[in-house]
Design a protein around this motif. Structure first.
Motif, mmCIF file in Angstrom:
data_model
loop_
_atom_site.group_PDB
_atom_site.id
_atom_site.type_symbol
_atom_site.label_atom_id
_atom_site.label_comp_id
_atom_site.label_asym_id
_atom_site.label_seq_id
_atom_site.Cartn_x
_atom_site.Cartn_y
_atom_site.Cartn_z
ATOM 1 N N GLY A 198 36.356 36.194 31.019
ATOM 2 C CA GLY A 198 37.548 36.731 30.371
ATOM 3 C C GLY A 198 36.999 38.233 30.118
ATOM 4 N N GLY A 199 38.187 38.914 29.630
ATOM 5 C CA GLY A 199 37.918 40.242 29.282
ATOM 6 C C GLY A 199 37.180 40.403 28.086
ATOM 7 N N GLU A 200 37.309 41.685 27.469
ATOM 8 C CA GLU A 200 36.592 42.221 26.361
ATOM 9 C C GLU A 200 37.273 41.486 24.964
ATOM 10 N N GLY A 201 36.471 40.803 23.994
ATOM 11 C CA GLY A 201 37.080 40.404 22.982
ATOM 12 C C GLY A 201 38.030 39.192 22.867
ATOM 13 N N VAL A 202 37.789 38.198 24.075
ATOM 14 C CA VAL A 202 38.786 37.170 24.264
ATOM 15 C C VAL A 202 38.221 35.886 23.543
ATOM 16 N N GLY A 203 36.887 35.998 23.040
ATOM 17 C CA GLY A 203 36.171 34.894 22.137
ATOM 18 C C GLY A 203 35.500 33.827 23.046
ATOM 19 N N LYS A 204 34.984 34.480 24.046
ATOM 20 C CA LYS A 204 34.299 33.704 24.826
ATOM 21 C C LYS A 204 32.933 32.987 24.069
ATOM 22 N N THR A 205 32.340 33.867 23.133
ATOM 23 C CA THR A 205 31.117 33.381 22.381
ATOM 24 C C THR A 205 31.669 32.288 21.462
ATOM 25 N N THR A 206 32.562 32.388 20.932
ATOM 26 C CA THR A 206 33.227 31.623 20.000
ATOM 27 C C THR A 206 33.697 30.312 20.625
ATOM 28 N N MET A 212 22.417 45.667 39.898
ATOM 29 C CA MET A 212 21.836 45.483 38.543
ATOM 30 C C MET A 212 22.193 43.810 38.073
ATOM 31 N N VAL A 213 23.670 43.727 38.317
ATOM 32 C CA VAL A 213 24.055 42.402 37.634
ATOM 33 C C VAL A 213 23.564 41.222 38.803
ATOM 34 N N PHE A 214 23.517 41.819 40.147
ATOM 35 C CA PHE A 214 23.010 40.622 41.182
ATOM 36 C C PHE A 214 21.524 40.422 41.070
ATOM 37 N N ASP A 252 27.933 31.737 30.037
ATOM 38 C CA ASP A 252 28.818 32.843 29.605
ATOM 39 C C ASP A 252 28.729 33.899 30.634
ATOM 40 N N ARG A 253 29.858 33.755 31.696
ATOM 41 C CA ARG A 253 30.143 34.610 32.674
ATOM 42 C C ARG A 253 29.007 34.201 33.730
ATOM 43 N N PHE A 254 29.676 34.730 35.057
ATOM 44 C CA PHE A 254 28.823 34.279 36.365
ATOM 45 C C PHE A 254 29.510 35.245 37.380
ATOM 46 N N ASP A 295 32.025 35.378 39.026
ATOM 47 C CA ASP A 295 33.678 36.055 38.797
ATOM 48 C C ASP A 295 33.513 37.288 38.106
ATOM 49 N N ALA A 296 32.536 37.373 37.333
ATOM 50 C CA ALA A 296 32.725 38.673 36.512
ATOM 51 C C ALA A 296 32.519 39.880 37.326
ATOM 52 N N SER A 297 31.520 39.547 38.369
ATOM 53 C CA SER A 297 31.374 40.702 39.194
ATOM 54 C C SER A 297 32.248 41.171 40.190
ATOM 55 N N PHE A 298 33.238 40.168 40.651
ATOM 56 C CA PHE A 298 34.388 40.264 41.270
ATOM 57 C C PHE A 298 35.497 41.086 40.293
ATOM 58 N N TYR A 327 34.926 42.792 37.184
ATOM 59 C CA TYR A 327 34.272 44.181 36.608
ATOM 60 C C TYR A 327 34.108 45.102 37.867
ATOM 61 N N GLN A 328 33.029 44.635 38.691
ATOM 62 C CA GLN A 328 32.694 45.663 39.803
ATOM 63 C C GLN A 328 33.871 45.877 40.908
ATOM 64 N N GLY A 329 34.342 44.699 41.222
ATOM 65 C CA GLY A 329 35.271 44.753 42.156
ATOM 66 C C GLY A 329 36.651 45.366 41.991
ATOM 67 N N ASP A 336 45.339 30.348 27.092
ATOM 68 C CA ASP A 336 46.014 31.617 26.625
ATOM 69 C C ASP A 336 45.387 31.931 25.234
ATOM 70 N N ALA A 337 44.149 33.049 25.291
ATOM 71 C CA ALA A 337 43.497 33.259 24.145
ATOM 72 C C ALA A 337 44.047 34.424 23.371
ATOM 73 N N SER A 338 45.525 34.502 23.267
ATOM 74 C CA SER A 338 45.981 35.643 22.466
ATOM 75 C C SER A 338 46.412 34.954 21.070
ATOM 76 N N ILE A 339 46.422 33.960 20.886
ATOM 77 C CA ILE A 339 47.151 33.275 19.760
ATOM 78 C C ILE A 339 46.047 32.880 18.820
ATOM 79 N N GLU A 340 46.440 32.316 17.784
ATOM 80 C CA GLU A 340 45.633 31.691 16.635
ATOM 81 C C GLU A 340 44.199 31.134 17.350
ATOM 82 N N LEU A 341 43.155 31.460 16.660
ATOM 83 C CA LEU A 341 41.963 30.965 16.930
ATOM 84 C C LEU A 341 41.820 29.192 17.110
ATOM 85 N N GLU A 342 42.779 28.641 15.834
ATOM 86 C CA GLU A 342 42.644 27.112 16.157
ATOM 87 C C GLU A 342 43.620 26.637 17.214
HETATM 88 N N1 Z5A Z 1 29.612 42.195 33.234
HETATM 89 C C1 Z5A Z 1 29.939 42.685 34.674
HETATM 90 O O1 Z5A Z 1 30.264 43.824 34.685
HETATM 91 N N2 Z5A Z 1 29.621 41.968 35.776
HETATM 92 C C2 Z5A Z 1 28.890 41.019 35.921
HETATM 93 O O2 Z5A Z 1 28.728 40.273 36.867
HETATM 94 C C3 Z5A Z 1 28.732 40.225 34.494
HETATM 95 C C4 Z5A Z 1 28.973 40.966 33.406
HETATM 96 C C5 Z5A Z 1 28.179 38.911 34.616
HETATM 97 C C6 Z5A Z 1 28.658 41.677 29.104
HETATM 98 O O3 Z5A Z 1 29.100 40.659 28.845
HETATM 99 C C7 Z5A Z 1 29.207 43.015 29.776
HETATM 100 O O4 Z5A Z 1 28.824 42.626 31.335
HETATM 101 C C8 Z5A Z 1 30.754 42.621 30.049
HETATM 102 C C9 Z5A Z 1 31.251 42.713 31.529
HETATM 103 C C10 Z5A Z 1 29.598 42.929 32.230
HETATM 104 N N3 Z5A Z 1 31.480 43.553 29.432
HETATM 105 N N4 Z5A Z 1 31.430 43.990 28.179
HETATM 106 N N5 Z5A Z 1 31.355 44.222 27.156
HETATM 107 P P1 Z5A Z 1 29.317 39.952 27.412
HETATM 108 O O5 Z5A Z 1 30.017 38.630 27.758
HETATM 109 O O6 Z5A Z 1 28.299 39.584 26.870
HETATM 110 O O7 Z5A Z 1 30.091 40.961 26.655
HETATM 111 P P2 Z5A Z 1 31.641 40.731 26.199
HETATM 112 O O8 Z5A Z 1 32.969 40.456 27.101
HETATM 113 O O9 Z5A Z 1 31.917 41.934 25.429
HETATM 114 O O10 Z5A Z 1 31.508 39.269 25.187
HETATM 115 P P3 Z5A Z 1 31.260 39.194 23.488
HETATM 116 O O11 Z5A Z 1 31.020 40.492 23.115
HETATM 117 O O12 Z5A Z 1 30.370 38.317 23.590
HETATM 118 O O13 Z5A Z 1 32.583 38.958 23.285
HETATM 119 P P4 Z5A Z 1 33.610 37.583 23.440
HETATM 120 O O14 Z5A Z 1 32.939 36.521 23.440
HETATM 121 O O15 Z5A Z 1 34.652 37.668 24.376
HETATM 122 O O16 Z5A Z 1 34.401 37.550 21.970
HETATM 123 P P5 Z5A Z 1 33.956 37.091 20.598
HETATM 124 O O17 Z5A Z 1 32.549 37.683 20.135
HETATM 125 O O18 Z5A Z 1 33.708 35.539 20.565
HETATM 126 O O19 Z5A Z 1 35.213 37.338 19.682
HETATM 127 C C11 Z5A Z 1 35.303 38.811 19.376
HETATM 128 C C12 Z5A Z 1 35.903 38.657 18.078
HETATM 129 O O20 Z5A Z 1 37.178 38.393 18.225
HETATM 130 C C13 Z5A Z 1 35.226 38.194 16.849
HETATM 131 O O21 Z5A Z 1 35.416 38.887 16.007
HETATM 132 C C14 Z5A Z 1 36.209 36.947 16.958
HETATM 133 O O22 Z5A Z 1 35.873 36.342 15.596
HETATM 134 C C15 Z5A Z 1 37.576 37.406 17.185
HETATM 135 N N6 Z5A Z 1 38.194 36.416 17.691
HETATM 136 C C16 Z5A Z 1 37.935 35.472 18.748
HETATM 137 N N7 Z5A Z 1 38.983 34.882 19.080
HETATM 138 C C17 Z5A Z 1 40.086 35.131 18.344
HETATM 139 C C18 Z5A Z 1 41.385 34.607 18.199
HETATM 140 N N8 Z5A Z 1 41.875 33.842 18.696
HETATM 141 N N9 Z5A Z 1 42.212 35.504 17.127
HETATM 142 C C19 Z5A Z 1 41.676 36.269 16.344
HETATM 143 N N10 Z5A Z 1 40.251 36.643 16.374
HETATM 144 C C20 Z5A Z 1 39.783 36.255 17.518
#
Ligand code: Z5A
Length: 212
Positions: free
Chosen positions: A12-20, A71-73, A97-99, A101-104, A106-108, A187-193
């Motif tokens: 997923g893109g930025e802030g989609v909640g992957k880690t969560t 570098m990613v490869f 967490d990512r593989f 498909d992220a290269s396609f 982000y880099q593609g 659809d990750a745009s809605i409430e976390l629950e």
């Molecule tokens: N990258 C690349 O370019 N090519 C590649 O081949 C690969 C990666 C493998 C690092 O990845 C970067 O590497 C990435 C692409 C590039 N770009 N960036 N940046 P990453 O996965 O480690 O970084 P990230 O995408 O920024 O992931 P993240 O920081 O861990 O964010 P996230 O996992 O998607 O979100 P989160 O931390 O779970 O949630 C973000 C915040 O939103 C947090 O405060 C949550 O509490 C909140 N949140 C989550 N879900 C909700 C909902 N539903 N409602 C409201 N708030 C929410």
């Protein structure tokens, strides 16, 4: 349970909640007694984590799109050979967490590098190690970036302009169209629950099919 261990990735893109959401998937799999390795890209090895730090560094390095791709490869080559493939061979499931498909995406799509070249690198790096299931947490980039901003300081990718994030999202949706059987889109745009509920349903259905 089927004998073959599974390789699951979350994208997923930025802030989609992957880690969560990764935590939820991990819990579900562990509850079922599935032996599991959880890892991430870029990263998952000492070399990969160091490359990750360089890739996310905000100032100074400014890798070109091609340098970024290589570098990613490089990180992925190390990760697949020393962590992912051995775990699957031992019979463990892998949740990553990512593989590639992220290269396609982000880099593609994001940087404009040839998709054919990325495909060739994928073939060279992990010809036999490909995800069985990929979950796309899909969100409008405006919403995702706002979440990332609220969370704290932005990394190098998160400082890109909106057209970049729109291209990344289009890239992911293009990948879904190419291999619909492998992907599940949430659809990750809605409430976390509610996101968690969708994910839970999707995961249960998929696991029920995979585990007999
Ligand atoms: N990258 C690349 O370019 N090519 C590649 O081949 C690969 C990666 C493998 C690092 O990845 C970067 O590497 C990435 C692409 C590039 N770009 N960036 N940046 P990453 O996965 O480690 O970084 P990230 O995408 O920024 O992931 P993240 O920081 O861990 O964010 P996230 O996992 O998607 O979100 P989160 O931390 O779970 O949630 C973000 C915040 O939103 C947090 O405060 C949550 O509490 C909140 N949140 C989550 N879900 C909700 C909902 N539903 N409602 C409201 N708030 C929410």
């Amino acid at each position: 349970m089927t004998d073959a261990p599974k390789f699951i990735t979350v994208e997923g893109g930025e802030g989609v909640g992957k880690t969560t959401q990764l935590g939820l998937i991990e819990n579900r799999l562990r509850e079922l007694g599935i032996p599991l390795l959880v890892t991430r890209e870029p990263g998952g090895t000492l070399l990969g984590e160091q490359l990750r730090d360089l890739l996310l560094q905000k100032e100074g390095l400014a890798p070109t799109p091609m340098a970024e791709l290589l570098m990613v490869f490089a990180a992925r080559a190390q990760h697949v050979s020393t962590v992912i493939a051995p775990a699957l061979e031992r019979g463990e499931w892998v949740l990553c967490d990512r593989f590639t498909d992220a290269s396609f995406a982000y880099q593609g799509f994001g940087r404009g590098i040839s998709l054919d070249l990325i495909h060739q690198l994928a073939q060279l790096t992990h010809p036999k190690t490909n995800p069985d299931l990929t979950i796309l947490l899909d969100v409008d980039p405006e919403i995702g970036l706002e979440r990332a901003r609220l969370r704290g300081e932005l990394d190098r990718f998160e400082r890109e302009a909106m057209p970049f994030f729109e291209a990344v999202r289009a890239g992911y949706l293009h990948r879904v169209k190419q291999e619909p059987h492998r992907w599940r889109v949430i659809d990750a745009s809605i409430e976390l629950e509610q996101v968690e509920q969708q994910l839970d349903t999707v995961l249960k259905e998929w696991i029920a099919r995979e585990i007999s």
